[in-house]
Scaffold this active site. Structure first.
Site, PDB file in Angstrom:
ATOM      1  CG  HIS A 199       0.569  -4.779  -0.009  1.00 13.61           C
ATOM      2  ND1 HIS A 199       1.435  -5.244   0.954  1.00 13.61           N
ATOM      3  CD2 HIS A 199       0.839  -3.452  -0.144  1.00 13.61           C
ATOM      4  CE1 HIS A 199       2.183  -4.260   1.382  1.00 13.61           C
ATOM      5  NE2 HIS A 199       1.849  -3.161   0.713  1.00 13.61           N
TER       6      HIS A 199
ATOM      7  CD  GLU B  84      10.651  -1.221  -5.269  1.00 12.50           C
ATOM      8  OE1 GLU B  84      11.362  -2.006  -4.608  1.00 12.50           O
ATOM      9  OE2 GLU B  84       9.418  -1.350  -5.383  1.00 12.50           O
TER      10      GLU B  84
ATOM     11  CG  HIS C 204       7.371  -2.153  -1.346  1.00  5.29           C
ATOM     12  ND1 HIS C 204       6.964  -2.894  -0.269  1.00  5.29           N
ATOM     13  CD2 HIS C 204       6.472  -1.135  -1.459  1.00  5.29           C
ATOM     14  CE1 HIS C 204       5.883  -2.358   0.270  1.00  5.29           C
ATOM     15  NE2 HIS C 204       5.560  -1.288  -0.439  1.00  5.29           N
TER      16      HIS C 204
ATOM     17  CE  LYS D  79       4.059  -5.797  -1.325  1.00  4.77           C
ATOM     18  NZ  LYS D  79       5.534  -5.892  -1.431  1.00  4.77           N
TER      19      LYS D  79
ATOM     20  CB  CYS E 287       3.808  -2.110   3.668  1.00  4.75           C
ATOM     21  SG  CYS E 287       2.084  -1.564   3.572  1.00  4.75           S
TER      22      CYS E 287
ATOM     23  CG  PHE F 247       0.585   4.250   4.310  1.00  2.00           C
ATOM     24  CD1 PHE F 247       0.986   4.341   2.984  1.00  2.00           C
ATOM     25  CD2 PHE F 247      -0.768   4.059   4.568  1.00  2.00           C
ATOM     26  CE1 PHE F 247       0.085   4.232   1.942  1.00  2.00           C
ATOM     27  CE2 PHE F 247      -1.685   3.953   3.538  1.00  2.00           C
ATOM     28  CZ  PHE F 247      -1.263   4.039   2.223  1.00  2.00           C
TER      29      PHE F 247
END
Length: 354
Positions: free
Chosen positions: A283, A260, A249, A278, A109, A342
């Site tokens: 996403h 975060e 993010h 998002k 991502c 990931f």
């Protein structure tokens, strides 16, 4: 992007031999070139590079061709060119006649953010005058959806799709799978000035890192993302006190958003406004970092922060200034755009007003 008509916007030949994620990138790239006032017929082709990030490549094509094979049918002769990740920048180079460096980045991502950061390195190193950099993904397929559902990563607590993605909200329970693309024109300052190009923002810093912790879970102390933010600021020659805004993010997962937010609270406190795109877009995987970079540039250009959608009850543990409800006009000089993926891969871009 339900309104994408690949035949109308790209022509029948290109539409037939490209995957949906490539088609999205073609459209985004054409829009970027038009905004930048660039004509591929006039540029110095060896000095133009293309760097595009993707998490899944042509997964729509791959799933369709596997289904054909299982039915005993022949797969398309275009299967590999349509799904291999490197083929997207290759196809864009063919389409635009760009003959500089061309490659794909794949950092889950964070792929789009990584692509823009690496594209900027080509400009700073003097290899290219122009780099078309961004990200694209079209992962809304049965296999990808089922895989994320199996991991309990998808939002499931509401029957209202538009309200399901809830970054920083106390009731958030996962992300909503999306698709999209964004392409930015990165140009050497002197080259842009010589052609009197419109400059919306300056890319002043890039930080990349690995958590080196787990294949899917972020580091519990966020060491990788913090390192990337600090690196981006160092390259920008700026301190955390100078950050006016952060495009987070924030995917809407319980663990990731809180982690975060904690990092941002310690690094920039409540001095910087925070938004999470998002909530509106879902996403978009490998495209997310590029789309959010484009929104960050637009925020600088308009001196306005877009709100985070679907935050009805801000998680009380989120101790940063999350913009909600309505756009906020403010001075925006320096901005961070965060991406993580990931594999513990992080990419942070620092933009400044021109």
């Amino acid at each position: 992007m339900p309104d994408l008509d690949p035949v109308l916007q790209l022509g029948g030949a290109w539409a037939r031999r490209t995957d949906r994620y490539s088609q999205l990138a073609f459209v985004a790239g054409e829009e970027a070139l038009a905004m930048a006032g660039l004509d591929p017929a006039e540029w110095d082709a060896p000095r133009v590079g293309v760097v595009v990030g993707t998490a899944f490549g042509g997964v729509t094509t791959l799933q369709a061709q596997v289904a054909r094979q299982l039915r005993g049918e022949k797969v398309s002769v275009l299967t590999v060119p349509m799904f291999a990740p490197n083929m997207l920048p290759g196809q864009l180079c063919v389409h635009w006649g760009a003959r500089g460096p061309s490659f794909a980045t794949s950092t889950a991502c964070a792929s789009g953010g990584t692509a823009i950061g690496m594209g900027a390195q080509l400009v700073h190193a003097g290899v290219c005058d122009i780099v078309l950099a961004g990200g694209s993904d079209a992962p809304i397929t049965p296999i990808v959806s089922a895989a994320f559902a199996r991991m309990d990563a998808l939002a499931s607590g509401t029957n209202e799709p538009a309200a399901a993605s809830r970054p920083f909200d106390a009731t958030r329970d996962g992300f909503v799978l999306g698709e999209g693309a964004a392409v930015l024109v990165l140009e050497r300052t002197a080259h842009a000035a010589a052609r009197k190009a419109p400059v919306l923002a300056r890319l002043v810093g890039f930080g990349a890192s690995a958590d080196a912790h787990h294949i899917t879970d972020p580091h519990p102390e966020g060491v990788g993302l913090r390192q990337a933010m600090v690196s981006a600021l160092a390259q920008a020659g700026a301190s955390a006190d100078e950050v006016d805004h952060v495009n987070a993010h924030a995917t809407g997962t319980p663990k990731g958003d809180l982690l975060e937010a904690g990092l941002l609270a310690r690094l920039v406190g409540r001095r910087a406004s925070v938004t999470a795109s998002k909530g509106t877009l879902g996403h978009t995987m490998g495209a997310a970092g590029a789309i959010e970079a484009a929104l960050t540039v637009r925020a600088i250009a308009e001196q306005t922060v877009p709100p985070t959608a679907n935050v009805d009850c801000l998680d009380p543990r989120v101790e940063v200034d999350v913009v909600v409800g309505a756009p906020r006009s403010q001075r925006i000089g320096l901005v961070l755009s965060n991406s993580s993926g990931f594999g513990g891969q992080n990419a942070v871009l620092a933009f400044a007003a021109p």
